[in-house]
Scaffold this active site. Structure first.
Site, PDB file in Angstrom:
ATOM      1  CG  ASP A  11      14.588  13.548  26.828  1.00 30.29           C
ATOM      2  OD1 ASP A  11      14.321  12.611  27.593  1.00 30.29           O
ATOM      3  OD2 ASP A  11      15.310  14.511  27.166  1.00 30.29           O
ATOM      4  CG  ASP A  53      13.621  17.754  29.151  1.00 32.74           C
ATOM      5  OD1 ASP A  53      14.428  17.418  30.018  1.00 32.74           O
ATOM      6  OD2 ASP A  53      13.717  18.807  28.490  1.00 32.74           O
ATOM      7  CG  HIS A  55      11.827  21.029  32.139  1.00 35.58           C
ATOM      8  ND1 HIS A  55      12.938  20.611  32.827  1.00 35.58           N
ATOM      9  CD2 HIS A  55      12.162  20.961  30.818  1.00 35.58           C
ATOM     10  CE1 HIS A  55      13.901  20.318  31.965  1.00 35.58           C
ATOM     11  NE2 HIS A  55      13.452  20.509  30.740  1.00 35.58           N
ATOM     12  CG  HIS A  72      11.769  22.484  26.589  1.00 33.50           C
ATOM     13  ND1 HIS A  72      12.623  23.505  26.943  1.00 33.50           N
ATOM     14  CD2 HIS A  72      12.314  21.354  27.126  1.00 33.50           C
ATOM     15  CE1 HIS A  72      13.629  23.021  27.636  1.00 33.50           C
ATOM     16  NE2 HIS A  72      13.472  21.713  27.780  1.00 33.50           N
ATOM     17  CE  LYS A  97      16.260  13.722  30.221  1.00 29.22           C
ATOM     18  NZ  LYS A  97      16.096  15.078  29.725  1.00 29.22           N
ATOM     19  CB  CYS A 141      18.881  14.589  26.527  1.00 31.45           C
ATOM     20  SG  CYS A 141      18.300  16.012  27.472  1.00 31.45           S
TER      21      CYS A 141
HETATM   22  C1  VGL Z   1      17.026  18.652  25.865  1.00 32.13           C
HETATM   23  C2  VGL Z   1      17.481  20.864  25.547  1.00 32.13           C
HETATM   24  C3  VGL Z   1      16.784  21.187  26.691  1.00 32.13           C
HETATM   25  C4  VGL Z   1      17.141  17.257  25.351  1.00 32.13           C
HETATM   26  C5  VGL Z   1      16.329  18.948  27.011  1.00 32.13           C
HETATM   27  O1  VGL Z   1      16.271  16.408  25.674  1.00 32.13           O
HETATM   28  O2  VGL Z   1      18.113  16.988  24.595  1.00 32.13           O
HETATM   29  N1  VGL Z   1      17.610  19.617  25.145  1.00 32.13           N
HETATM   30  N2  VGL Z   1      16.213  20.222  27.414  1.00 32.13           N
HETATM   31 ZN    ZN Z   2      14.737  20.537  28.965  1.00 32.62          ZN
END
Ligand code: VGL
Ligand code: ZN
Length: 198
Positions: A11, A53, A55, A72, A97, A141
């Site tokens: 990420d 990430d 979404h 985000h 993901k 993550c």
């Molecule tokens: C993550 C918070 C929300 C991460 C992803 O990649 O660590 N943290 N979504």
């Molecule tokens: Zn996230």
């Protein structure tokens, strides 16, 4: 590093870096370090994975829809792109993901490739038994990915100098590292890894 090893970059996206919507303090500092890890793995013909990430606009992961996070890494947005200085090789395998609007999906083990292959299946298919993990965020993550990797029976090494945490509560990242080590993860830095493989 043996031939069953792979690098997993978790990420490293604009929204998790300074200026993004969910910035990890100093998140962008992992980029030059990860570029050196990428180099090490490429030179040995070892695979490089990069999770993201990814979404939908509406997900219970976001505060506005009942979750805990600001919006985000929305699919296709600038914030969801990998940091522009991250030198991903052209054959890096991108894993997405967080697409399920009812789940948080912190771990890269929940991720799928562009063709829809689940990451754990891909690892089996490629004969990978050892993962080196760095990226963002240490206390979410990265932690969940490392713990799931260990549960899946893989050897997992946390790349300490290539990871940074959110620290919603102070000390979260340090606790996360402890938890990973207790669960059986190893730690490495560029220095220790370079020594190990020369
Ligand atoms: C993550 C918070 C929300 C991460 C992803 O990649 O660590 N943290 N979504
Ligand atoms: Zn996230």
């Amino acid at each position: 590093m043996e031939k069953e090893s792979a690098l997993l970059i978790v990420d490293v996206q604009n929204d998790f870096c300074p200026g993004g919507s969910l910035p990890v303090p100093d998140g962008d500092r992992v980029v030059p370090v990860l570029n050196r890890y990428i180099d090490l793995f490429l030179k040995r013909d070892l695979p490089v994975f990069a999770s993201r990430d990814w979404h939908p606009e509406k997900t219970s992961h976001f505060k506005v829809f009942g979750g805990i996070w600001p919006v985000h890494c929305v699919q296709g947005s600038f914030g969801a792109r990998f940091h522009p200085d991250l030198e991903l090789p052209s054959d890096a395998i991108v894993l997405s993901k967080g697409m399920d609007p009812r789940k948080d999906d912190y771990s890269a083990f929940q991720a799928v490739t562009g063709e829809g292959s689940p990451f754990p299946e891909l690892l089996k298919l490629m004969g990978i038994t050892k993962l080196y993990v760095g990226g963002l965020a240490t206390d979410y993550c990265v932690k969940e990915t490392v713990l799931e990797g260990l549960k899946a029976g893989l050897a997992v090494t946390l790349l300490e100098d290539a990871s940074r945490g959110v620290d919603l509560s102070p000390g979260d990242s340090a606790k996360a590292v402890e938890q990973m080590i207790e669960a059986g993860a190893d730690k490495a830095t560029l220095e220790t890894l370079e020594k190990e493989i020369i």
